[in-house]
Motif scaffolding. Structure first.
Motif, short mmCIF file in Angstrom:
data_model
loop_
_atom_site.label_atom_id
_atom_site.label_comp_id
_atom_site.label_asym_id
_atom_site.label_seq_id
_atom_site.Cartn_x
_atom_site.Cartn_y
_atom_site.Cartn_z
N GLU A 106 18.05 68.12 -3.90
CA GLU A 106 16.88 67.78 -3.09
C GLU A 106 15.78 68.83 -3.23
O GLU A 106 14.59 68.51 -3.31
CB GLU A 106 17.33 67.67 -1.63
N ILE A 107 16.19 70.09 -3.25
CA ILE A 107 15.22 71.18 -3.35
C ILE A 107 14.47 71.12 -4.68
O ILE A 107 13.25 71.23 -4.72
CB ILE A 107 15.95 72.54 -3.22
N LEU A 108 15.20 70.91 -5.76
CA LEU A 108 14.56 70.86 -7.06
C LEU A 108 13.64 69.65 -7.19
O LEU A 108 12.62 69.71 -7.86
CB LEU A 108 15.60 70.85 -8.17
N ASP A 163 11.86 68.40 -4.73
CA ASP A 163 10.63 68.82 -4.07
C ASP A 163 9.82 69.74 -4.98
O ASP A 163 8.61 69.60 -5.10
CB ASP A 163 10.95 69.58 -2.77
N ALA A 164 10.50 70.67 -5.60
CA ALA A 164 9.80 71.65 -6.43
C ALA A 164 9.13 70.96 -7.62
O ALA A 164 8.03 71.33 -8.03
CB ALA A 164 10.78 72.71 -6.91
N ALA A 173 5.93 69.11 -6.61
CA ALA A 173 4.89 69.94 -5.98
C ALA A 173 3.79 70.34 -6.98
O ALA A 173 3.94 70.17 -8.17
CB ALA A 173 5.51 71.21 -5.39
#
Lengths: 125, 125
Positions: free
Chosen positions: A117-119, A121-122, A125
């Motif tokens: 999930e974090i990647l 978002d990254a 962005a």
DNA sequence: AGTGGGTACTAACCAACGGGAAGTATGCCG
DNA sequence: CGGCATACTTCCCGTTGGTTAGTACCCACT
């Protein structure tokens, strides 16, 4: 809104001093390979050189040797070398290493759970 | 003798794969300055640039900028820039950042508690 | 008898990343 | 009109990490 503040009590001035001994330990322990080695050894089973290379996938032999040397010097890892031929060396966690691994474990679990999930978002962005 | 094994269940082959997304996240989060920034923001209070520089003692401006950029991209930190002169920018943890900081906190406490003893061992080795 | 292979490293070289110092934009205040 | 304050960016260089090759040792196979 505070989560848990034992740290704030230890650092009344809220500053992580540059000369603090924890900096050195942090560098050893939180390093890319140091972390992976500690986690690999985390279940308490002793492992051999080649097994560590396989678990910490991508580590070079030089880096593995260097990482193990500092972890042994810091008293996290025990190096047990049997004088047989071919050489047989086993690495395991000391009690201190076990304590640390117990702290590292939930962190790693959280990271692998949230990493995709974090990647995502990254990337967007 | 096992300490806690949720990790072993997630990694049945006991290997931390090189291509795993967690590697990237780990690199960002466990980096020297990433860790210190997250911990500095850990009490939930928003901080300004200059305050962060003071707390993560020793960080260069270049590294602070770089670290903040990746933490913002990863969704750990919120950057709130007010269009005033002189510029006023506040950094704070997102809910995701708070979760992570909650995991990082006990680890840091353990490290600062044990660092002196560890370095003593390392020096005498 | 020699040669190849497995284990646990070490050495040499090179690219890449991190650190230090200086530069940039903007407007207020003296 | 010039200096200062904030939040960065840019350039240059040294240290750090990665890649590859080499070492010592003995056994097993040919």
């Amino acid at each position: 809104m505070k989560v848990s503040t034992p740290l704030a009590e230890r650092f009344p001035d809220a500053v992580f001093a540059a000369g603090c001994p924890s900096r050195t330990v942090l560098d050893h322990v939180m390093s890319k390979w140091g972390l992976l080695v500690l986690l690999s050894l985390g279940d308490g089973e002793p492992l051999r050189w080649s097994e560590l290379r396989r678990r910490a996938e991508g580590v070079s032999e030089k880096m593995l040797a260097q990482t193990l040397r500092t972890l042994v010097a810091d008293g996290f890892v025990l190096r047990d070398a049997r004088p047989v031929v071919p050489p047989h060396v086993e690495y395991s966690l000391t009690p201190r290493g076990l304590e640390l691994a117990a702290l590292l474990n939930p962190l790693m679990v959280w990271v692998v759970d949230n990493a995709p999930e974090i990647l995502e978002d990254a990337a967007s962005a």
